[in-house]
Design an enzyme around this catalytic site. Structure first.
Site, PDB file in Angstrom:
ATOM      1  N   ASP A  47      20.668  14.401   7.631  1.00 47.11           N
ATOM      2  CA  ASP A  47      21.336  13.109   7.601  1.00 47.11           C
ATOM      3  C   ASP A  47      22.082  12.776   8.887  1.00 47.11           C
ATOM      4  O   ASP A  47      23.306  12.913   8.979  1.00 47.11           O
ATOM      5  CB  ASP A  47      22.299  13.028   6.416  1.00 47.11           C
ATOM      6  CG  ASP A  47      22.766  11.590   6.167  1.00 47.11           C
ATOM      7  OD1 ASP A  47      22.233  10.679   6.817  1.00 47.11           O
ATOM      8  OD2 ASP A  47      23.651  11.396   5.323  1.00 47.11           O
TER       9      ASP A  47
ATOM     10  N   ASP B  21      28.608  12.743  11.598  1.00 46.43           N
ATOM     11  CA  ASP B  21      29.209  12.941  10.282  1.00 46.43           C
ATOM     12  C   ASP B  21      28.993  14.386   9.856  1.00 46.43           C
ATOM     13  O   ASP B  21      28.445  14.678   8.796  1.00 46.43           O
ATOM     14  CB  ASP B  21      28.582  11.981   9.265  1.00 46.43           C
ATOM     15  CG  ASP B  21      29.397  11.869   7.985  1.00 46.43           C
ATOM     16  OD1 ASP B  21      30.610  12.126   8.020  1.00 46.43           O
ATOM     17  OD2 ASP B  21      28.813  11.518   6.939  1.00 46.43           O
TER      18      ASP B  21
END
Length: 316
Positions: free
Chosen positions: A220, A203
């Site tokens: 993340d 992502d």
């Protein structure tokens, strides 16, 4: 209301602070909720003056094994001197538990969003992603999802159809648009086969990169998956010039199959299909109707169907 309907209903500020204290660290009561929909993420102050970040995983989304693979991949990248924020270890474990919640603690790292207009920054990101992919190619994921049509189109579209959000008079149009998109995406992937896949950040958009005077660092890896290398590149490029700069930096450390950029329209379309299904699947979480109120409107679903059709036409 059940835990599935409100997965974080029991995650009170006191529980969050108690979870930090359970590791042996001492929270001083300062707690700031950070922007996150899938998980719940907090900045927490410690009595020694430091700050850390606590991520509480959404119940039922990932298995313990899949979360551990994310943590191990982060640690592997950090050990190779890639600028990745990896979870902290407590008594030989990074995946922690408290009062029924799974969570991890991270050092806080500040920074700003990268500039997608800067050739230097884009080439720097290309070099880092090439190095990351060199590590990612060393071994496979065994428990995490893949970037494929089932996970990015099939499952999300079924969630949308089952959610009750999609107006009844648009259901046939949605089914038709999804089916045509799936066919077009399948054809594009077949056209570039055989496709090399590896462990990815998954992502890699500007919001998951923080830039400081010392350079960028990745945060993340919650969506780390197996897929083609171009998946980690295309969301950082606003236009063809940006993609050229990224690939110029990438080429300094790794070779990219020249056919992979042809997947970008398919990957973009899959992300569009997934986004609507993701909102629908999470609608029972009170945070989602508050953040995405337009998903309850027929007009938004009509616009989404139109977008799917445009994406299909672009692939054709």
């Amino acid at each position: 209301m059940t835990a599935n309907e409100a997965p974080y209903a029991g995650l009170s500020p006191d529980l969050v602070l108690d979870a930090v204290d359970a590791t042996g660290l001492l929270a001083d009561g300062r707690l700031l909720a950070l922007n996150s929909y899938e998980n719940r993420v907090y900045q927490i102050g410690l009595e020694d003056g430091r700050f850390l970040v606590a991520k509480f995983y959404r119940p039922g989304r990932w298995s313990d094994e899949a979360i551990q693979e994310e943590h191990d991949f982060s640690a592997e990248l950090a050990a190779a001197e890639l600028p990745v924020v990896a979870p902290l270890t407590f008594e030989d474990t990074t995946l922690l538990r408290h009062e029924g919640f799974r969570y991890a603690l991270y050092p806080r790292r500040g920074g700003r969003a990268p500039s997608l207009e800067s050739a230097d920054q884009l080439q720097w990101m290309g070099r880092l992603l090439a190095r990351m992919h060199g590590i990612g190619a060393r071994a496979p994921f065994h428990h995490r999802q893949r970037f494929d049509r089932e996970h990015l189109i099939g499952l999300p579209s079924r969630a949308a159809l089952a959610s009750g959000l999609l107006p009844a008079h648009l259901e046939t149009s949605y089914r038709d648009a999804i089916a045509q998109l799936d066919t077009a995406v399948a054809a594009r992937f077949e056209a570039v086969a055989p496709l090399r896949t590896l462990r990815l950040h998954g992502d890699c958009h500007p919001g998951n990169i923080l830039w400081t005077d010392a350079g960028p660092h990745f945060v993340d890896l919650d969506d780390a998956r197996t897929g083609p290398a171009i998946q980690d590149l295309w969301m950082l490029a606003d236009d063809e010039r940006g993609l050229r700069e990224l690939l110029e930096g990438y080429a300094q450390f790794a070779d990219l199959d020249p056919s992979e950029p042809h997947l970008i329209p398919a990957l973009r379309a899959m992300r569009q299909a997934h986004h609507a299904g993701w909102i629908a699947q999470r609608w029972h979480d009170p945070a989602f109707p508050a953040a995405f109120p337009y998903a309850a409107e027929a007009r938004w679903w009509q616009e989404h169907i139109d977008d799917l059709r445009e994406a299909t036409d672009a692939l054709a």
